[in-house]
Design a protein around this motif. Structure first.
Motif, short mmCIF file in Angstrom:
data_model
loop_
_atom_site.label_atom_id
_atom_site.label_comp_id
_atom_site.label_asym_id
_atom_site.label_seq_id
_atom_site.Cartn_x
_atom_site.Cartn_y
_atom_site.Cartn_z
N LEU A 1 0.83 -1.20 0.00
CA LEU A 1 0.00 0.00 0.00
C LEU A 1 0.86 1.25 0.00
N GLU A 2 0.32 2.33 -0.55
CA GLU A 2 1.02 3.60 -0.52
C GLU A 2 1.04 4.14 0.91
N LEU A 3 2.16 4.72 1.31
CA LEU A 3 2.27 5.37 2.61
C LEU A 3 2.15 6.88 2.41
N ILE A 4 1.22 7.49 3.13
CA ILE A 4 1.08 8.95 3.13
C ILE A 4 1.41 9.42 4.53
N ARG A 5 2.40 10.30 4.64
CA ARG A 5 2.90 10.70 5.95
C ARG A 5 2.62 12.17 6.22
N LEU A 6 2.07 12.45 7.39
CA LEU A 6 1.89 13.81 7.86
C LEU A 6 2.81 14.01 9.05
N GLN A 7 3.85 14.82 8.88
CA GLN A 7 4.77 15.12 9.96
C GLN A 7 4.23 16.30 10.75
N CYS A 8 3.96 16.09 12.03
CA CYS A 8 3.37 17.15 12.85
C CYS A 8 4.44 18.04 13.45
N TYR A 9 4.06 19.28 13.71
CA TYR A 9 4.96 20.25 14.34
C TYR A 9 4.11 21.35 14.95
N GLU A 10 4.72 22.13 15.83
CA GLU A 10 4.00 23.22 16.47
C GLU A 10 3.58 24.25 15.43
N GLY A 11 2.31 24.61 15.44
CA GLY A 11 1.80 25.57 14.47
C GLY A 11 1.18 24.95 13.24
N LEU A 12 1.21 23.63 13.14
CA LEU A 12 0.58 22.95 12.00
C LEU A 12 -0.91 23.28 12.00
N ASP A 13 -1.43 23.70 10.83
CA ASP A 13 -2.85 24.04 10.74
C ASP A 13 -3.54 23.21 9.68
N GLU A 14 -4.86 23.47 9.54
CA GLU A 14 -5.67 22.69 8.61
C GLU A 14 -5.16 22.81 7.18
N ALA A 15 -4.75 24.02 6.78
CA ALA A 15 -4.32 24.24 5.39
C ALA A 15 -3.12 23.37 5.04
N LYS A 16 -2.18 23.24 5.97
CA LYS A 16 -0.98 22.45 5.69
C LYS A 16 -1.28 20.95 5.76
N ALA A 17 -2.31 20.56 6.50
CA ALA A 17 -2.61 19.14 6.67
C ALA A 17 -3.71 18.64 5.75
N LEU A 18 -4.60 19.54 5.33
CA LEU A 18 -5.79 19.12 4.59
C LEU A 18 -5.72 19.50 3.11
N TYR A 19 -5.81 20.77 2.80
CA TYR A 19 -5.75 21.20 1.40
C TYR A 19 -5.49 22.70 1.33
N GLU A 20 -5.05 23.13 0.16
CA GLU A 20 -4.91 24.55 -0.14
C GLU A 20 -5.44 24.78 -1.55
N TRP A 21 -5.99 25.96 -1.77
CA TRP A 21 -6.41 26.33 -3.12
C TRP A 21 -5.20 26.79 -3.91
N GLU A 22 -5.13 26.36 -5.16
CA GLU A 22 -4.06 26.80 -6.05
C GLU A 22 -4.55 28.05 -6.79
N TYR A 23 -4.41 29.18 -6.12
CA TYR A 23 -4.95 30.43 -6.68
C TYR A 23 -4.26 30.82 -7.99
N ALA A 24 -2.97 30.55 -8.08
CA ALA A 24 -2.25 30.87 -9.32
C ALA A 24 -2.81 30.08 -10.50
N LYS A 25 -3.17 28.83 -10.24
CA LYS A 25 -3.73 27.98 -11.28
C LYS A 25 -5.12 28.48 -11.68
N GLN A 26 -5.91 28.92 -10.67
CA GLN A 26 -7.22 29.48 -10.96
C GLN A 26 -7.11 30.73 -11.84
N LEU A 27 -6.13 31.58 -11.50
CA LEU A 27 -5.94 32.81 -12.26
C LEU A 27 -5.54 32.51 -13.70
N LEU A 28 -4.63 31.56 -13.86
CA LEU A 28 -4.20 31.16 -15.20
C LEU A 28 -5.39 30.62 -16.00
N TYR A 29 -6.20 29.81 -15.35
CA TYR A 29 -7.39 29.23 -15.97
C TYR A 29 -8.33 30.34 -16.42
#
Length: 309
Positions: free
Chosen positions: A62-90
């Motif tokens: 099986l594929e291993l997906i690793r989330l390395q935790c650290y102080e200050g880790l938030d939802e955006a870094k752990a879950l998803y982010e919008w690729e605004y540059a890609k949206q703008l290009l589109y």
């Protein structure tokens, strides 16, 4: 679907990956896979907690997906982010088409409404950059999700994580709810730098991993360091165990024991003596203050049974 059919099989498959586990560890791993229930693995640094997740994945293909935790880790870094540059290009690419859609709009309000009906073209999964948590949920095949050193993350992130582990689904306001195609096998590790919440512990199977008994640690060395003389392996383990009895900042881990054994083999050392131990302490100790403390206690260490005889 898990490849494991029994506790004995999981033990054998792990051994094929050069990872030795006792029956209690194999039992928890097996039940976790069969029940789709996360494991919270606690214990000192360097006892093989992270490696457990890696081997759980590789032994099943099986594929291993690793989330390395650290102080200050938030939802955006752990879950998803919008690729605004890609949206703008589109948007730039479709500028002409947007003009056609809005060509006969009589008011700004009407133009906005028309754009609103097309918002799926601008807010879709094609513009999402999935981070480890969302990636594990969206995967077309079951994966192993390793959430490493969860104790380093803030309690607020732990509460967020608990919600994800309860439902294995994510709500993205612009898109809707994304449910897991396959519930991932989840392993969380903690070095006990802080206590985990009762809520998280209730959600998980608990496993405490400590430094292994002498015989098992020696078995690990013989497996991982081919060609090492059994006597030297025995001396290495006895010395490391004696060092762990001293009040130092960082106790030598199994990985550091292996590094020391490999170094001794490369130096063509067949047997330990006091001078060799002192001159190679930097392989198992990471702080100068620890090295100095061990040297002060060298007489006691050398008097431990089996180290010099």
């Amino acid at each position: 679907m898990s490849m494991f059919k029994s506790i004995e099989e999981i033990t054998e498959k792990f051994k094929e990956k050069s990872y030795l586990i006792d029956r209690d560890v194999a039992t928890v791993a097996y039940i976790s896979v069969m029940m789709n229930k996360p494991i919270l693995v606690e214990g000192p640094a360097g006892v093989g907690k992270t490696e457990l997740g890696k081997v759980l994945a590789s032994s099943q293909g099986l594929e291993l997906i690793r989330l390395q935790c650290y102080e200050g880790l938030d939802e955006a870094k752990a879950l998803y982010e919008w690729e605004y540059a890609k949206q703008l290009l589109y948007t730039q690419i479709l500028k002409e088409k947007i003009g056609e859609v809005l060509a006969d709009a009589r008011t700004l309000s009407e133009a906005v409404d028309r754009i609103g009906t097309e918002e799926d073209a601008f807010f879709s999964t094609k513009f999402i950059l999935p981070r480890p948590l969302l990636k594990s949920i969206m995967s077309e095949k079951q994966v192993v999700l390793l959430i490493d050193e969860i104790d380093k993350a803030d309690p607020e992130f732990e509460a967020f994580l608990l919600e994800i582990l309860s439902d294995f689904q994510v709500s993205i306001p612009e898109i809707g709810t994304i449910k897991a195609n396959h519930i991932p096998q989840v392993i969380l590790t903690s070095n006990n730098t802080r206590d985990m919440s009762d809520a998280l512990k209730r959600r998980c199977l608990h496993l405490y991993m400590d430094f292994p008994p002498k015989e098992r640690e020696e078995e690990i060395i013989l497996l991982k360091v081919p060609g090492i003389p059994e006597k030297l392996a025995d001396q290495v383990v006895r010395t490391v165990r004696a060092v762990r009895e001293i009040d130092i900042k960082k106790l030598p881990s199994i990985s550091e024991t292996l590094d020391w054994a490999k170094a001794l083999l490369l130096l063509n050392i067949k047997s330990l003596d006091g001078e060799t131990i002192e001159s190679t302490l930097n392989f198992i100790l990471k702080y100068q203050s620890d090295i100095e403390m061990v040297k002060k206690n060298m007489k006691t260490i050398l008097e431990s049974p089996g180290i010099l005889n």
